[in-house]
Design a protein around this motif. Structure first.
Motif, PDB file in Angstrom:
ATOM      1  N   PHE A   2     -25.822  16.758   4.857  1.00 32.48           N
ATOM      2  CA  PHE A   2     -26.156  15.488   4.209  1.00 32.48           C
ATOM      3  C   PHE A   2     -26.115  15.684   2.699  1.00 32.48           C
ATOM      4  N   ALA A   3     -25.353  14.862   2.007  1.00 30.52           N
ATOM      5  CA  ALA A   3     -25.122  15.051   0.570  1.00 30.52           C
ATOM      6  C   ALA A   3     -26.207  14.445  -0.312  1.00 30.52           C
ATOM      7  N   LEU A   4     -27.091  13.626   0.248  1.00 31.63           N
ATOM      8  CA  LEU A   4     -28.062  12.889  -0.569  1.00 31.63           C
ATOM      9  C   LEU A   4     -29.494  13.091  -0.081  1.00 31.63           C
ATOM     10  N   PRO A   5     -29.958  14.330   0.042  1.00 29.32           N
ATOM     11  CA  PRO A   5     -31.317  14.551   0.561  1.00 29.32           C
ATOM     12  C   PRO A   5     -32.399  13.950  -0.316  1.00 29.32           C
ATOM     13  N   GLY A   6     -32.102  13.734  -1.606  1.00 32.89           N
ATOM     14  CA  GLY A   6     -33.088  13.099  -2.479  1.00 32.89           C
ATOM     15  C   GLY A   6     -33.441  11.693  -2.055  1.00 32.89           C
TER      16      GLY A   6
ATOM     17  N   ARG B 248     -15.513   7.995   4.031  1.00 29.60           N
ATOM     18  CA  ARG B 248     -15.152   8.747   5.242  1.00 29.60           C
ATOM     19  C   ARG B 248     -13.637   8.799   5.399  1.00 29.60           C
ATOM     20  N   SER B 249     -12.964   7.687   5.140  1.00 32.35           N
ATOM     21  CA  SER B 249     -11.504   7.664   5.241  1.00 32.35           C
ATOM     22  C   SER B 249     -10.864   8.576   4.199  1.00 32.35           C
ATOM     23  N   ILE B 250     -11.451   8.619   3.014  1.00 38.46           N
ATOM     24  CA  ILE B 250     -10.919   9.522   1.987  1.00 38.46           C
ATOM     25  C   ILE B 250     -11.066  10.972   2.437  1.00 38.46           C
ATOM     26  N   GLN B 251     -12.207  11.309   3.037  1.00 36.73           N
ATOM     27  CA  GLN B 251     -12.387  12.672   3.528  1.00 36.73           C
ATOM     28  C   GLN B 251     -11.344  13.000   4.593  1.00 36.73           C
ATOM     29  N   GLN B 252     -11.095  12.058   5.496  1.00 35.50           N
ATOM     30  CA  GLN B 252     -10.061  12.278   6.519  1.00 35.50           C
ATOM     31  C   GLN B 252      -8.694  12.430   5.858  1.00 35.50           C
ATOM     32  N   ALA B 253      -8.459  11.655   4.809  1.00 34.88           N
ATOM     33  CA  ALA B 253      -7.158  11.689   4.141  1.00 34.88           C
ATOM     34  C   ALA B 253      -6.927  13.013   3.426  1.00 34.88           C
ATOM     35  N   THR B 254      -7.992  13.652   2.922  1.00 39.38           N
ATOM     36  CA  THR B 254      -7.805  14.926   2.209  1.00 39.38           C
ATOM     37  C   THR B 254      -7.170  15.984   3.098  1.00 39.38           C
ATOM     38  N   GLN B 255      -7.400  15.892   4.391  1.00 31.55           N
ATOM     39  CA  GLN B 255      -6.877  16.903   5.305  1.00 31.55           C
ATOM     40  C   GLN B 255      -5.391  16.701   5.598  1.00 31.55           C
ATOM     41  N   LEU B 256      -4.843  15.590   5.123  1.00 30.47           N
ATOM     42  CA  LEU B 256      -3.419  15.313   5.318  1.00 30.47           C
ATOM     43  C   LEU B 256      -2.615  15.551   4.049  1.00 30.47           C
ATOM     44  N   THR B 257      -3.264  16.034   3.008  1.00 29.80           N
ATOM     45  CA  THR B 257      -2.584  16.254   1.734  1.00 29.80           C
ATOM     46  C   THR B 257      -2.488  17.743   1.425  1.00 29.80           C
ATOM     47  N   ALA B 258      -1.521  18.082   0.608  1.00 31.84           N
ATOM     48  CA  ALA B 258      -1.340  19.476   0.222  1.00 31.84           C
ATOM     49  C   ALA B 258      -2.320  19.901  -0.863  1.00 31.84           C
ATOM     50  N   SER B 259      -2.757  18.958  -1.680  1.00 33.11           N
ATOM     51  CA  SER B 259      -3.556  19.296  -2.857  1.00 33.11           C
ATOM     52  C   SER B 259      -5.061  19.267  -2.619  1.00 33.11           C
ATOM     53  N   HIS B 260      -5.513  18.567  -1.582  1.00 29.73           N
ATOM     54  CA  HIS B 260      -6.951  18.318  -1.469  1.00 29.73           C
ATOM     55  C   HIS B 260      -7.556  18.802  -0.152  1.00 29.73           C
ATOM     56  N   GLY B 261      -6.852  19.616   0.579  1.00 27.35           N
ATOM     57  CA  GLY B 261      -7.364  20.080   1.864  1.00 27.35           C
ATOM     58  C   GLY B 261      -8.638  20.890   1.744  1.00 27.35           C
ATOM     59  N   HIS B 262      -8.900  21.470   0.560  1.00 26.78           N
ATOM     60  CA  HIS B 262     -10.085  22.309   0.368  1.00 26.78           C
ATOM     61  C   HIS B 262     -11.362  21.483   0.245  1.00 26.78           C
ATOM     62  N   VAL B 263     -11.231  20.184  -0.037  1.00 32.54           N
ATOM     63  CA  VAL B 263     -12.401  19.362  -0.342  1.00 32.54           C
ATOM     64  C   VAL B 263     -13.389  19.338   0.808  1.00 32.54           C
ATOM     65  N   VAL B 264     -12.893  19.264   2.024  1.00 40.27           N
ATOM     66  CA  VAL B 264     -13.773  19.158   3.185  1.00 40.27           C
ATOM     67  C   VAL B 264     -14.641  20.400   3.360  1.00 40.27           C
ATOM     68  N   HIS B 265     -14.272  21.513   2.718  1.00 46.33           N
ATOM     69  CA  HIS B 265     -15.043  22.751   2.840  1.00 46.33           C
ATOM     70  C   HIS B 265     -16.060  22.923   1.721  1.00 46.33           C
ATOM     71  N   LEU B 266     -16.106  21.984   0.785  1.00 45.22           N
ATOM     72  CA  LEU B 266     -17.077  22.065  -0.298  1.00 45.22           C
ATOM     73  C   LEU B 266     -18.487  21.782   0.231  1.00 45.22           C
ATOM     74  N   PRO B 267     -19.529  22.314  -0.415  1.00 46.35           N
ATOM     75  CA  PRO B 267     -20.902  21.937  -0.054  1.00 46.35           C
ATOM     76  C   PRO B 267     -21.073  20.424  -0.158  1.00 46.35           C
ATOM     77  N   PRO B 268     -21.904  19.838   0.693  1.00 46.33           N
ATOM     78  CA  PRO B 268     -22.030  18.371   0.731  1.00 46.33           C
ATOM     79  C   PRO B 268     -22.284  17.728  -0.619  1.00 46.33           C
ATOM     80  N   GLU B 269     -23.165  18.312  -1.439  1.00 49.64           N
ATOM     81  CA  GLU B 269     -23.516  17.683  -2.707  1.00 49.64           C
ATOM     82  C   GLU B 269     -22.379  17.765  -3.719  1.00 49.64           C
ATOM     83  N   GLU B 270     -21.447  18.680  -3.523  1.00 51.00           N
ATOM     84  CA  GLU B 270     -20.253  18.731  -4.372  1.00 51.00           C
ATOM     85  C   GLU B 270     -19.133  17.866  -3.794  1.00 51.00           C
TER      86      GLU B 270
END
Length: 551
Positions: A214-218, A326-348
């Motif tokens: 969860f990215a927004l625990p605050g 959520r759709s943007i997160q799904q879309a990152t996995q279909l791109t060459a440049s942004h596939g790493h985003v889904v592995h970032l810590p939630p708050e990042e």
């Protein structure tokens, strides 16, 4: 128009997105989830699988009547009296099964720490994960305060706060029993009824942290601070019933505000602003004008209505933002440049997803998502109408982000909006069968136009009392009225003496002034307001429940 999202694409045809919402937004009963929350607290985060037959209420009623600990119900209509007492005060009877209509036990009301012994409710799904989230944020609060063994500390504090009259036993704490200490008569009835259930041990290890991912625990952290304060400060001077009422009140208010606080944070992220989710001591971003005049049609009443309407609109906007991210997160996995985003810590990850809303690669991937929905539509009248809707979006020149947002909102509109409104009225304390709960923040019927922020007397007593306790555990003996108003606004988002900025006017200020007089009148009714003159500096409030100690 009906736009049916493809059922086979479960990534699109769902409302969940744990990165920004740790609970399932749907109707939730705070009374029902509290026994599960208490069980987690006692059992180091674990919950026992239910082994109880919820249709067996008649057997439990008979066992209680025949128990040596219960006398005076053997003759005449004694069993009917005992049955009525249990149904009214101890056990919630839900809709019956095919086998026994009308006799299905839903849950045992949380009157004591031992409530979890029943193994009810049979299913945890209707808790919407709120009990797990509450335990996780409480555990985090104990860790922040230096506890080396937070699970053990929570268990000890809960048993001390809610365990009057109960021998909790030893690990796995599955067989709590009445220990003979004098308790309230209804608590005693509940304890004796619970003894008709077999022990219910927890199995295995505690489940994963419900806030993991969860990215927004605050947005829910204030709940942890509230629960800690109740268990470690206020409970030391309150009865078990008062402490449980306080737990329900803060759970209801903080769960009610959770999607609103998330909605504000998501809008900040998409606007490119700093997300103030975790700013310690910051004002509550949710501000709710609450009416105490109880004068329908008056200016203060109208301000309270507008405040509810604004928050309902925020829920609608927030749903679209959640689905887009959520759709943007799904879309990152279909791109060459942004596939790493889904592995970032939630708050990042969350601000990164928001930054990608106009990225060319992501834009193309989002347009492909819209095309996949269009391709899945059939040639029925509704299918052709939905295709025309999608084509009009494409022809309008809207970005891929805006196209996918509108398509998903349209496809999930009925289910999504209904579920969010259910969360709103249920955590707000309304009862669909009429009336409201003691922890009600809302007043009105199930017709949304009747909804106002009008806190119930019990809720406001508890929240006012909570304002006297500092993080250090010190209780102020009294507060000036202006300081109390500030604390209610900053801690709980409750605004009384001024209109909200988007509804400010001369008439609105007059209504708020009348509301402040009505609020002081309610404090006088509670026996906690002292006024030496009209000067705020000599108007003091004492804790409404501060001197109520059960001997």
């Amino acid at each position: 128009m009906t736009l049916a999202l493809p059922k086979e694409n479960k990534d699109l045809n769902t409302l969940g997105f744990e990165l920004v919402m740790p609970v399932e937004l749907n109707d939730v009963d705070v009374d029902r989830l509290l026994p599960s929350f208490i069980e987690r607290c006692v059992k180091y985060g674990r919950v026992s699988p239910s082994r109880v037959d919820p249709d067996a209420y008649p057997e439990h009623l008979a066992a209680l009547k025949d128990s040596a600990s219960v006398i005076g119900f053997d003759e005449g209509n004694g069993q009917a009296v005992l049955d009525g007492w249990l149904r009214a005060s101890v056990v919630k009877i839900g809709s019956g099964s095919r086998r026994r209509l009308g006799e299905r036990m839903d849950y045992v009301r949380p009157l004591t720490v031992a409530a979890y012994r029943s193994g009810l409710p049979q299913s945890q799904s209707r808790n919407r994960r709120a009990d797990a989230v509450a335990y996780a944020i409480l555990r985090e609060e104990y860790e922040k305060r230096g506890s080396k063994r937070p699970e053990a500390s929570i268990s000890t504090d809960v048993c001390e706060s809610l365990g009057r009259g109960v021998d909790i036993g030893e690990s796995p704490w599955d067989n709590p029993l009445y220990d003979g200490t004098p308790v309230d008569i209804t608590e005693l009835l509940a304890l004796r009824f619970l003894e008709t259930f077999p022990p219910n041990p927890a199995e295995g290890k505690s489940k994963a942290n419900a806030l993991e991912g969860f990215a927004l625990p605050g947005s829910i952290s204030d709940l942890g601070a509230d629960l800690f304060g109740i268990l470690n400060v206020t409970a030391k001077g309150w009865s078990t019933i008062q402490t449980i009422s306080a737990l329900k009140s803060v759970l209801a208010v903080r769960l009610y505000q959770l999607p609103l606080r998330v909605g504000i944070a998501l809008q900040q992220a998409l606007d490119g602003s700093h997300i103030n989710d975790r700013v310690v001591g910051a004002d509550n971003p949710v501000q709710m004008y609450c009416d105490f005049t109880r004068r329908r049609g008056g200016q203060s009443d109208e301000l309270a209505r507008l405040s509810v309407a604004r928050d309902l609109e925020l829920l609608t906007t927030s749903m679209g933002n959640r689905l887009l991210l959520r759709s943007i997160q799904q879309a990152t996995q279909l791109t060459a440049s942004h596939g790493h985003v889904v592995h970032l810590p939630p708050e990042e990850r969350l601000p990164m997803l928001a930054d990608l809303v106009s990225d060319p690669e992501i834009d193309m991937a989002l347009r492909m998502q819209v095309m996949s929905v269009e391709t899945s539509l059939d040639d029925s009248d509704s299918g052709r109408e939905a295709k025309q809707f999608i084509q009009s979006l494409r022809d309008s020149g809207l970005s891929g982000a805006e196209q996918v947002r509108r398509v998903l909102v349209e496809g999930l509109r009925k289910r999504g909006h209904e579920n969010q409104v259910k969360w709103f009225w249920s955590t707000g304390g309304l009862n669909p069968k009429g009336g409201s709960h003691p922890y009600a923040l809302l007043s009105g019927t199930m017709v949304r136009s009747t909804w106002r922020y009008t806190p119930a007397e019990e809720l406001i007593s508890i929240l006012v009392s909570a304002c006297f306790y500092e993080a250090s555990g010190i209780q102020a003996p009294q507060l000036p009225i202006n300081e109390l108003l500030t604390r209610l606004r900053r801690r709980f988002g409750i605004v009384i003496d001024r209109p909200l900025s988007d509804n400010d006017s001369v008439d609105a200020r007059a209504g708020a002034a009348e509301n402040l007089v009505a609020f002081k009148r309610q404090l006088q009714h509670l026996g906690c307001f002292t006024s030496l003159s009209d000067d705020f500096s000599v108007q003091y409030v004492t804790p409404p429940l501060g001197n109520t100690v059960k001997q």
